[in-house]
Motif scaffolding. Structure first.
Motif, PDB file in Angstrom:
ATOM      1  N   ALA A 304       0.895  -1.223   0.002  1.00 17.61           N
ATOM      2  CA  ALA A 304      -0.115   0.069  -0.160  1.00 17.61           C
ATOM      3  C   ALA A 304       0.936   1.106  -0.022  1.00 17.61           C
ATOM      4  O   ALA A 304       0.407   2.403  -0.277  1.00 17.61           O
ATOM      5  N   GLY A 305       1.960   1.262   0.490  1.00 19.45           N
ATOM      6  CA  GLY A 305       2.883   2.428   0.795  1.00 19.45           C
ATOM      7  C   GLY A 305       3.880   2.744  -0.241  1.00 19.45           C
ATOM      8  O   GLY A 305       4.142   3.924  -0.438  1.00 19.45           O
ATOM      9  N   THR A 306       4.418   1.702  -0.916  1.00 18.68           N
ATOM     10  CA  THR A 306       5.705   1.900  -1.911  1.00 18.68           C
ATOM     11  C   THR A 306       5.267   2.465  -3.351  1.00 18.68           C
ATOM     12  O   THR A 306       5.739   3.642  -3.632  1.00 18.68           O
ATOM     13  N   GLY A 307       4.281   1.801  -3.972  1.00 14.51           N
ATOM     14  CA  GLY A 307       4.037   2.372  -5.019  1.00 14.51           C
ATOM     15  C   GLY A 307       3.341   3.457  -5.041  1.00 14.51           C
ATOM     16  O   GLY A 307       3.554   4.619  -5.898  1.00 14.51           O
ATOM     17  N   THR A 308       2.498   3.707  -4.207  1.00 12.65           N
ATOM     18  CA  THR A 308       1.883   4.992  -3.774  1.00 12.65           C
ATOM     19  C   THR A 308       2.623   6.283  -3.598  1.00 12.65           C
ATOM     20  O   THR A 308       2.516   7.224  -4.456  1.00 12.65           O
ATOM     21  N   LEU A 309       3.422   6.164  -2.820  1.00 13.04           N
ATOM     22  CA  LEU A 309       4.351   7.388  -2.511  1.00 13.04           C
ATOM     23  C   LEU A 309       5.452   7.404  -3.865  1.00 13.04           C
ATOM     24  O   LEU A 309       5.246   8.775  -4.128  1.00 13.04           O
ATOM     25  N   SER A 310       5.902   6.588  -4.242  1.00  8.48           N
ATOM     26  CA  SER A 310       6.779   6.881  -5.517  1.00  8.48           C
ATOM     27  C   SER A 310       6.199   7.337  -6.567  1.00  8.48           C
ATOM     28  O   SER A 310       6.667   8.344  -7.341  1.00  8.48           O
ATOM     29  N   ASN A 311       5.123   6.926  -6.924  1.00  7.59           N
ATOM     30  CA  ASN A 311       4.329   7.239  -8.187  1.00  7.59           C
ATOM     31  C   ASN A 311       3.785   8.671  -7.942  1.00  7.59           C
ATOM     32  O   ASN A 311       3.735   9.522  -9.008  1.00  7.59           O
ATOM     33  N   THR A 312       3.163   9.078  -6.727  1.00  4.79           N
ATOM     34  CA  THR A 312       2.725  10.127  -6.669  1.00  4.79           C
ATOM     35  C   THR A 312       3.920  11.511  -6.541  1.00  4.79           C
ATOM     36  O   THR A 312       3.728  12.598  -7.162  1.00  4.79           O
TER      37      THR A 312
END
Ligand code: HEM
Length: 498
Positions: A304-312
């Motif tokens: 839930a945290g890695t793809g969301t943070l990096s893509n934002t």
């Protein structure tokens, strides 16, 4: 020879007419009694596949067109599955918040059930087990510094590592997707397992590729749901192998944590879960935690945290490239409040409304979870006067709610001012800004994300200007094809030292 029916019927009625009428009436009665009544409006679709073909090639655009046509609540058949889609803030709030007792179960996707990842998970679980795990996780995450200075200094440190990498490149064009994924994973590693990995660590690099492929493989429309034999295809087998490799990586950390655990000195989430597992065992709690559950929960934080943070963060860079005057305004604010050598702190947020408004605008334009979902598991529920049958997934179209011209003035324009007071000094939040969802299953990482995006943006803007490399096109703003997560495209950027 005449049949008995023909003998008593007028000559213009034949047996085949009667058979046709009987079949027709039977089908009508079957459809009448089987198809639920008073459903929200929606397109008819085709037998078996429903409206699925109409959703391609881009489900998000198709859902938005359907919302324009059918309004705030619509029903649609995706293959054999009936789905309800909510497309305005008030309706979504009515379901997820006002009727939260009915609409707080997560839709457990088939690949999750298939891989048994619903066992002890944070995201993929429902009921009392989920409630207790969420409460415990939130409390523990707060204890580890969500919204606190200790975590902030770790994020500052990661920001500096990132800047060192950029300095080495000396303005050469670079694709940042992998590096940012590594940096975001390091934040989750810090919280989950009290460690970070160097950007050149080969073994972790392999883990990152696995995680990226797993996260990017999550689709709103799971092909194997429609064609079940696909579960045995090479693609799903490979996916199962990748899950195992990811779990093995976490299990190694778990073994190390078990061997070095000191209950009086909790280092991270893994320690906290281990102590909680023991406590439940000692007190014979009816809800027990397991080692698999710990692994799945930490894995959920990564998911839930890695793809969301990096893509934002990638979208932040994309919009800075497309709106250089906005980037300049942010740099001016950073220079005025933090200065070239100052250490960014969330305490400065109030003095930096333009930067904060820009970050809100990016999350409005590109909410990473474009569609959120619940699963109605109780019978006899009504929403906005319509019947919603038991076992219906109820989707919320966050992208539409944040990007429809019905609700926002010139929505495709990146205009941070829409979140600022007329004098530009104060943030003016809007209730229909919902990138972290809403209701009982709202994002657990909201505070961390806001902290991370702010510190990262300020740290980088102190030192660099993002530029489109000579001869490269502007990065595209295409919407994702998977329809669930708004991944940024791969593009090259030059980070030019200020
Ligand atoms: C840009 C960053 C992020 C965005 C846009 C985002 C968005 C979301 C959304 C929309 C949901 C579902 C909410 C709902 O259904 O109402 C969610 C759930 C969740 N998020 Fe995030 N998230 C982000 C970062 C993070 C981070 C960094 C973490 C980890 C620390 C995290 C952990 C979770 C968890 C565990 C859930 C499941 C909560 C539950 O089911 O009870 N998220 N997130």
């Amino acid at each position: 020879m005449e049949t008995a029916a023909e003998a008593i019927l007028p000559s213009f009625i034949e047996t085949r007419h009667i058979v046709t009428v009987v079949i027709g009436v039977s089908i009508f009665l079957l459809v009448y009694f089987l198809i639920p009544k008073n459903l929200p409006p929606g397109p008819l679709g085709w037998p078996l596949v429903g409206y699925l073909p109409g959703l391609f090639p881009d489900p998000l655009v198709s859902f938005s067109k359907l919302a324009d046509k059918y309004g705030k609540i619509l029903s649609i058949r995706m293959g054999p599955q009936l789905v309800v889609m909510l497309s305005d803030y008030e309706t979504l709030r009515q379901a997820y918040v006002s009727q939260a007792d009915e609409f707080s179960d997560n839709m457990i996707m088939s690949w999750v059930l298939e891989s048994k990842r619903d066992v002890g998970s944070l995201f993929w679980e429902n009921g009392e087990k989920w409630r207790q795990r969420r409460r415990f996780s939130l409390k523990t995450l707060r204890g580890f510094g969500f919204g606190k200075r200790s975590l902030e200094s770790r994020i500052n440190e990661e920001g500096r590592f990132f800047c060192q990498e950029m300095e080495r490149l000396n303005g050469q064009p670079v694709v940042l997707n992998n590096l940012l994924f590594n940096a975001s994973s390091n934040i989750i590693c810090t919280i989950g397992m009290a460690c970070r990995y160097d950007y050149r660590d080969k073994a972790f690099g392999e883990q990152l590729s696995i995680m990226m492929e797993l996260i990017e493989g999550v689709r709103l429309l799971e092909p194997a749901n429609i064609i079940p034999p696909l579960w045995h295809s090479r693609w799903y087998k490979r996916r199962r192998g990748m899950f195992k490799a990811h779990e093995d990586f976490l299990r190694e950390h778990l073994e190390h944590h078990k061997a070095t655990l000191d209950p009086d000195n909790i280092r991270d989430m893994m320690d906290a879960y281990l102590v909680e597992m023991q406590r439940r065992k000692d007190t014979n709690d009816p809800i027990q935690h397991t080692e698999d559950g710990i692994i799945h929960s930490i894995s959920d934080l990564f998911g839930a945290g890695t793809g969301t943070l990096s893509n934002t963060t990638l979208w932040i860079i994309i919009y800075m490239l497309r709106y250089p005057e906005t980037q300049k305004k942010i740099q001016e604010e950073v220079d005025r409040v933090v200065g070239a050598e100052g250490v960014p702190s969330t305490l400065q947020r109030e003095q930096m409304p333009y930067t904060c408004a820009f970050l809100m605008e990016i999350q409005r334009l590109r909410p990473l979870a474009a569609i959120i979902f619940r699963h109605l598991r109780v019978p006899g529920v009504k929403l906005c006067g319509y019947n919603i049958p038991k076992d219906t997934p109820v989707f919320g179209n966050v992208f539409y709610i944040q990007n429809s011209p019905k609700f926002w003035d010139n929505p495709i324009e990146c205009r941070p001012e829409r979140f600022l007071s007329a004098d530009g000094k104060t943030l003016v939040p809007r209730k229909d800004w919902i990138p972290f969802g809403l209701g009982r299953r709202m994002c657990l990482g909201e505070a961390l994300t806001k902290m991370e995006l702010f510190i990262f943006t300020v740290t980088v803007m102190q030192r660099f200007t993002f530029k489109v490399p000579d001869g490269d096109p502007l990065p595209p703003l295409d919407l994702p094809t998977g329809g669930l997560v708004m991944y940024a495209p791969r593009f090259r950027v030059s980070c030019v030292k200020r």
